[in-house]
Each structure stands twice: as C-alpha cells, then as structure tokens.
Motif scaffolding. Structure first.
Motif, PDB file in Angstrom:
ATOM      1  N   GLN A  88     -26.972 -10.212  44.407  1.00  0.00           N
ATOM      2  CA  GLN A  88     -28.216  -9.502  44.154  1.00  0.00           C
ATOM      3  C   GLN A  88     -27.945  -8.306  43.242  1.00  0.00           C
ATOM      4  OE1 GLN A  88     -29.877  -8.459  47.938  1.00  0.00           O
ATOM      5  NE2 GLN A  88     -30.647 -10.507  48.289  1.00  0.00           N
ATOM      6  N   VAL A  89     -28.889  -8.004  42.369  1.00  0.00           N
ATOM      7  CA  VAL A  89     -28.762  -6.890  41.442  1.00  0.00           C
ATOM      8  C   VAL A  89     -28.966  -5.586  42.198  1.00  0.00           C
ATOM      9  CG1 VAL A  89     -29.742  -5.824  39.389  1.00  0.00           C
ATOM     10  CG2 VAL A  89     -29.606  -8.312  39.552  1.00  0.00           C
ATOM     11  N   MET A  90     -28.064  -4.651  41.999  1.00  0.00           N
ATOM     12  CA  MET A  90     -28.159  -3.366  42.671  1.00  0.00           C
ATOM     13  C   MET A  90     -28.969  -2.407  41.797  1.00  0.00           C
ATOM     14  SD  MET A  90     -26.570  -3.851  45.473  1.00  0.00           S
ATOM     15  CE  MET A  90     -26.313  -2.229  46.133  1.00  0.00           C
ATOM     16  N   THR A  91     -29.955  -1.751  42.383  1.00  0.00           N
ATOM     17  CA  THR A  91     -30.794  -0.828  41.639  1.00  0.00           C
ATOM     18  C   THR A  91     -30.503   0.617  42.003  1.00  0.00           C
ATOM     19  OG1 THR A  91     -32.515  -0.929  43.331  1.00  0.00           O
ATOM     20  CG2 THR A  91     -32.661  -2.510  41.495  1.00  0.00           C
ATOM     21  N   GLY A  92     -29.532   0.865  42.861  1.00  0.00           N
ATOM     22  CA  GLY A  92     -29.246   2.219  43.300  1.00  0.00           C
ATOM     23  C   GLY A  92     -29.894   2.515  44.639  1.00  0.00           C
ATOM     24  N   ALA A  93     -31.059   1.932  44.896  1.00  0.00           N
ATOM     25  CA  ALA A  93     -31.737   2.109  46.175  1.00  0.00           C
ATOM     26  C   ALA A  93     -31.240   1.029  47.132  1.00  0.00           C
ATOM     27  CB  ALA A  93     -33.240   2.010  45.995  1.00  0.00           C
ATOM     28  N   LYS A  94     -30.969   1.424  48.348  1.00  0.00           N
ATOM     29  CA  LYS A  94     -30.433   0.501  49.341  1.00  0.00           C
ATOM     30  C   LYS A  94     -31.471   0.273  50.428  1.00  0.00           C
ATOM     31  CE  LYS A  94     -26.234   1.115  50.619  1.00  0.00           C
ATOM     32  NZ  LYS A  94     -24.997   1.634  51.185  1.00  0.00           N
ATOM     33  N   GLU A  95     -31.589  -0.976  50.867  1.00  0.00           N
ATOM     34  CA  GLU A  95     -32.476  -1.325  51.971  1.00  0.00           C
ATOM     35  C   GLU A  95     -31.688  -1.270  53.277  1.00  0.00           C
ATOM     36  OE1 GLU A  95     -35.905  -2.287  52.076  1.00  0.00           O
ATOM     37  OE2 GLU A  95     -35.878  -1.466  50.053  1.00  0.00           O
ATOM     38  N   THR A 132     -36.296   1.891  52.591  1.00  0.00           N
ATOM     39  CA  THR A 132     -35.487   2.153  51.410  1.00  0.00           C
ATOM     40  C   THR A 132     -34.863   3.530  51.521  1.00  0.00           C
ATOM     41  OG1 THR A 132     -36.966   0.781  50.077  1.00  0.00           O
ATOM     42  CG2 THR A 132     -35.517   2.289  48.888  1.00  0.00           C
ATOM     43  N   CYS A 133     -33.550   3.600  51.335  1.00  0.00           N
ATOM     44  CA  CYS A 133     -32.819   4.859  51.420  1.00  0.00           C
ATOM     45  C   CYS A 133     -32.850   5.590  50.084  1.00  0.00           C
ATOM     46  CB  CYS A 133     -31.365   4.594  51.786  1.00  0.00           C
ATOM     47  SG  CYS A 133     -31.149   3.875  53.410  1.00  0.00           S
ATOM     48  N   GLY A 134     -32.571   6.877  50.159  1.00  0.00           N
ATOM     49  CA  GLY A 134     -32.434   7.689  48.966  1.00  0.00           C
ATOM     50  C   GLY A 134     -31.097   7.438  48.291  1.00  0.00           C
ATOM     51  N   GLU A 135     -30.908   8.044  47.141  1.00  0.00           N
ATOM     52  CA  GLU A 135     -29.712   7.816  46.332  1.00  0.00           C
ATOM     53  C   GLU A 135     -28.422   8.245  47.040  1.00  0.00           C
ATOM     54  OE1 GLU A 135     -28.505   9.377  42.036  1.00  0.00           O
ATOM     55  OE2 GLU A 135     -30.455   8.378  42.102  1.00  0.00           O
ATOM     56  N   SER A 140     -27.343   4.548  80.583  1.00  0.00           N
ATOM     57  CA  SER A 140     -27.172   3.552  79.521  1.00  0.00           C
ATOM     58  C   SER A 140     -27.272   4.248  78.173  1.00  0.00           C
ATOM     59  CB  SER A 140     -28.247   2.474  79.621  1.00  0.00           C
ATOM     60  OG  SER A 140     -28.126   1.769  80.819  1.00  0.00           O
ATOM     61  N   PRO A 141     -26.615   3.720  77.152  1.00  0.00           N
ATOM     62  CA  PRO A 141     -26.676   4.353  75.831  1.00  0.00           C
ATOM     63  C   PRO A 141     -28.050   4.193  75.183  1.00  0.00           C
ATOM     64  CG  PRO A 141     -25.407   2.325  75.727  1.00  0.00           C
ATOM     65  CD  PRO A 141     -25.747   2.547  77.166  1.00  0.00           C
ATOM     66  N   VAL A 142     -28.320   5.062  74.219  1.00  0.00           N
ATOM     67  CA  VAL A 142     -29.501   4.954  73.375  1.00  0.00           C
ATOM     68  C   VAL A 142     -29.011   4.672  71.957  1.00  0.00           C
ATOM     69  CG1 VAL A 142     -30.975   6.457  74.764  1.00  0.00           C
ATOM     70  CG2 VAL A 142     -29.596   7.453  72.939  1.00  0.00           C
ATOM     71  N   ILE A 143     -29.848   4.036  71.148  1.00  0.00           N
ATOM     72  CA  ILE A 143     -29.479   3.742  69.763  1.00  0.00           C
ATOM     73  C   ILE A 143     -30.630   4.079  68.832  1.00  0.00           C
ATOM     74  CG2 ILE A 143     -27.841   1.913  70.353  1.00  0.00           C
ATOM     75  CD1 ILE A 143     -29.969  -0.136  69.512  1.00  0.00           C
ATOM     76  N   ASN A 144     -30.293   4.266  67.582  1.00  0.00           N
ATOM     77  CA  ASN A 144     -31.283   4.343  66.510  1.00  0.00           C
ATOM     78  C   ASN A 144     -30.624   3.877  65.223  1.00  0.00           C
ATOM     79  OD1 ASN A 144     -29.760   6.705  65.983  1.00  0.00           O
ATOM     80  ND2 ASN A 144     -31.526   7.785  65.206  1.00  0.00           N
ATOM     81  N   LYS A 145     -31.450   3.539  64.237  1.00  0.00           N
ATOM     82  CA  LYS A 145     -30.969   3.018  62.956  1.00  0.00           C
ATOM     83  C   LYS A 145     -31.811   3.610  61.847  1.00  0.00           C
ATOM     84  CE  LYS A 145     -29.850  -1.503  64.970  1.00  0.00           C
ATOM     85  NZ  LYS A 145     -30.075  -2.947  64.864  1.00  0.00           N
ATOM     86  N   GLY A 146     -31.262   3.621  60.645  1.00  0.00           N
ATOM     87  CA  GLY A 146     -32.020   4.096  59.499  1.00  0.00           C
ATOM     88  C   GLY A 146     -31.113   4.481  58.354  1.00  0.00           C
ATOM     89  N   CYS A 147     -31.565   5.479  57.584  1.00  0.00           N
ATOM     90  CA  CYS A 147     -30.816   6.014  56.454  1.00  0.00           C
ATOM     91  C   CYS A 147     -30.380   7.432  56.814  1.00  0.00           C
ATOM     92  CB  CYS A 147     -31.703   6.087  55.210  1.00  0.00           C
ATOM     93  SG  CYS A 147     -32.372   4.511  54.671  1.00  0.00           S
ATOM     94  N   ILE A 148     -29.195   7.800  56.351  1.00  0.00           N
ATOM     95  CA  ILE A 148     -28.659   9.127  56.638  1.00  0.00           C
ATOM     96  C   ILE A 148     -27.858   9.593  55.431  1.00  0.00           C
ATOM     97  CG2 ILE A 148     -26.512   8.314  57.659  1.00  0.00           C
ATOM     98  CD1 ILE A 148     -26.816  10.447  59.818  1.00  0.00           C
ATOM     99  N   CYS A 156     -22.554   2.168  57.328  1.00  0.00           N
ATOM    100  CA  CYS A 156     -22.046   0.875  56.869  1.00  0.00           C
ATOM    101  C   CYS A 156     -22.446   0.684  55.409  1.00  0.00           C
ATOM    102  CB  CYS A 156     -22.581  -0.256  57.749  1.00  0.00           C
ATOM    103  SG  CYS A 156     -24.384  -0.391  57.809  1.00  0.00           S
ATOM    104  N   ASP A 157     -21.772  -0.234  54.738  1.00  0.00           N
ATOM    105  CA  ASP A 157     -22.042  -0.515  53.320  1.00  0.00           C
ATOM    106  C   ASP A 157     -22.799  -1.822  53.182  1.00  0.00           C
ATOM    107  OD1 ASP A 157     -20.721   1.732  52.271  1.00  0.00           O
ATOM    108  OD2 ASP A 157     -18.786   0.731  52.431  1.00  0.00           O
ATOM    109  N   GLY A 158     -23.693  -1.870  52.212  1.00  0.00           N
ATOM    110  CA  GLY A 158     -24.378  -3.118  51.895  1.00  0.00           C
ATOM    111  C   GLY A 158     -25.832  -3.107  52.332  1.00  0.00           C
ATOM    112  N   GLU A 159     -26.585  -4.017  51.740  1.00  0.00           N
ATOM    113  CA  GLU A 159     -28.002  -4.167  52.051  1.00  0.00           C
ATOM    114  C   GLU A 159     -28.183  -4.600  53.503  1.00  0.00           C
ATOM    115  OE1 GLU A 159     -30.881  -3.821  49.883  1.00  0.00           O
ATOM    116  OE2 GLU A 159     -29.371  -2.728  48.748  1.00  0.00           O
TER     117      GLU A 159
END
Length: 123
Positions: free
Chosen positions: A15-22, A40-43, A58-66, A91-94
């Motif tokens: 896939q073509v990388m545009t700088g923005a990561k999903e 979509t994450c920032g640059e 029990s543990p808690v989790i969350n996901k996103g961009c940082i 982590c790295d990658g879409e």
C-alpha cells in the motif's frame, strides 16, 4: 486476461504510504474485546495499545494514536473511580493495534484471492 494480471499486480504491491497512519481507537474499557473503530493519526503519532493495572483488579485497555515521544510511558488513569497505572505500547504499521486476526482467516483470504486471480488469468 489483462484484468487477471492487473488483479494480481494490485494484490502484490504494498500500500502507498501518505504519511498519515490508520490506527484503531478504543476508549478506556475493562473488556478484553476492544475491536474499536479506525482513526487517522497525526504526522508525529504512532498506533498504541495501553494496558492499565491496579492491585487485585482486572486490567483495563485502550487504543488509538499517541505522540511518538509518549510510547512506553506510564501514566495514572482513572476508570470507574479506580486509579490504574497505564503503560502505552506503540507499534508500527497500518492498523497494527487491532485485535489479533485468527491465522485461518488470513490463510483463507489469501487462498481465495489467489484462486480468483488465477481463474481470471486462465480465462
């Protein structure tokens, strides 16, 4: 026949990388099943999964961009009145922070795509 070659080419190219990561976004939850929604994450951001722990719970989790500089950092978060120690792992990658996909599904999808491509080539 040209359509078959085109299909195989598209499937083989990265896939073509545009700088923005999903990445996947999932608000803080105590559920281990956090499929989330795409964002979509920032640059200067990476996908992450945060896991928070508190003694006896029990543990808690969350996901996103940082921000990249926050990867691996520990912070205190409050969930349902309890303070958890949350560590964000990047982590790295879409969509790299999505829920794991069972290996059988990936194998079946690849096999189906290859079979369709070959069928189009042989026509």
């Amino acid at each position: 026949m040209v359509l078959g070659w085109l299909l195989l080419l598209v499937m083989a190219l990265p896939q073509v990388m545009t700088g923005a990561k999903e990445c996947i976004f999932c608000d803080l939850t105590d559920s281990s099943d956090c499929t989330g929604i795409p964002m979509t994450c920032g640059e200067d951001e990476e996908c992450f999964m945060g896991e928070g722990t508190a003694p006896g719970l029990s543990p808690v989790i969350n996901k996103g961009c940082i921000e990249t500089t926050s990867c691996g950092n520990e912070e205190a978060v409050t969930y349902q009145g309890v303070t958890y120690s949350l560590i964000s792992t990047c982590c790295d990658g879409e969509l790299c922070n999505r829920a794991p996909i069972p290996a059988g599904i990936l194998k079946a999808g690849a096999t189906t795509g290859l079979a369709l491509g070959m069928q189009l080539l042989l026509q």
